[in-house]
Design a protein around this motif. Structure first.
Motif: not given
Length: 140
Positions: A34-38, A46-58, A89-95
């Motif tokens: 699950f990739i999200k902005k923050s 769920s605990f077994d889903i790998r959450a990735i926050c794109m704020d950590d990868y500026e 649209l909140k990630h990586a300046h994607i329009s």
């Protein structure tokens, strides 16, 4: 398959994505990402889903870097079954103009690696008229 969840900001897409991801993790034999902005709402997953926050990868600040990031995920983990991308649209300046190319490349990744993508986009379906929706499913 690329699944799209569209609608204006504030219509509950994030909560729908979280519910879909939680269901997928229960029914999946592989891994769900699950990739999200923050880091907000991460506790709802769920605990077994790998959450990735794109704020950590500026350093990922354009569509090519973002797709490279996804390719890196697939090369490091061959058991990925589903990748959820919330609020693209909140990630990586994607329009909105980047969405047709982005969707086409996700379709290729989906076919090549047998990964289902779920993408939420804060836009009306009519705003996506320039997107080839072949091999895509609209979830709403």
């Amino acid at each position: 398959m690329v699944n799209l969840l569209t609608g204006p900001k504030g219509t509950g897409k994030t909560q729908q994505m979280i519910a879909l991801a939680n269901t997928a993790s229960k029914e999946s034999d592989g891994n769900v990402f699950f990739i999200k902005k923050s880091h907000r709402d991460t506790y709802s997953l769920s605990f077994d889903i790998r959450a990735i926050c794109m704020d950590d990868y500026e350093a990922i600040d354009n569509i090519d870097a973002y797709l490279g990031f996804i390719y890196g995920m697939t090369s490091a983990n061959h058991d990925i079954e589903s990748i959820f991308i919330d609020g693209i649209l909140k990630h990586a300046h994607i329009s909105l103009d980047d969405i047709p190319e982005f969707i086409e490349k996700l379709k290729k990744i989906s076919r090549d690696f047998n990964i289902d993508f779920y993408i939420s986009i804060s836009a009306d379906k009519n705003d996506l008229s320039h997107v080839d929706l072949t091999d895509c499913a609209l979830l709403n």
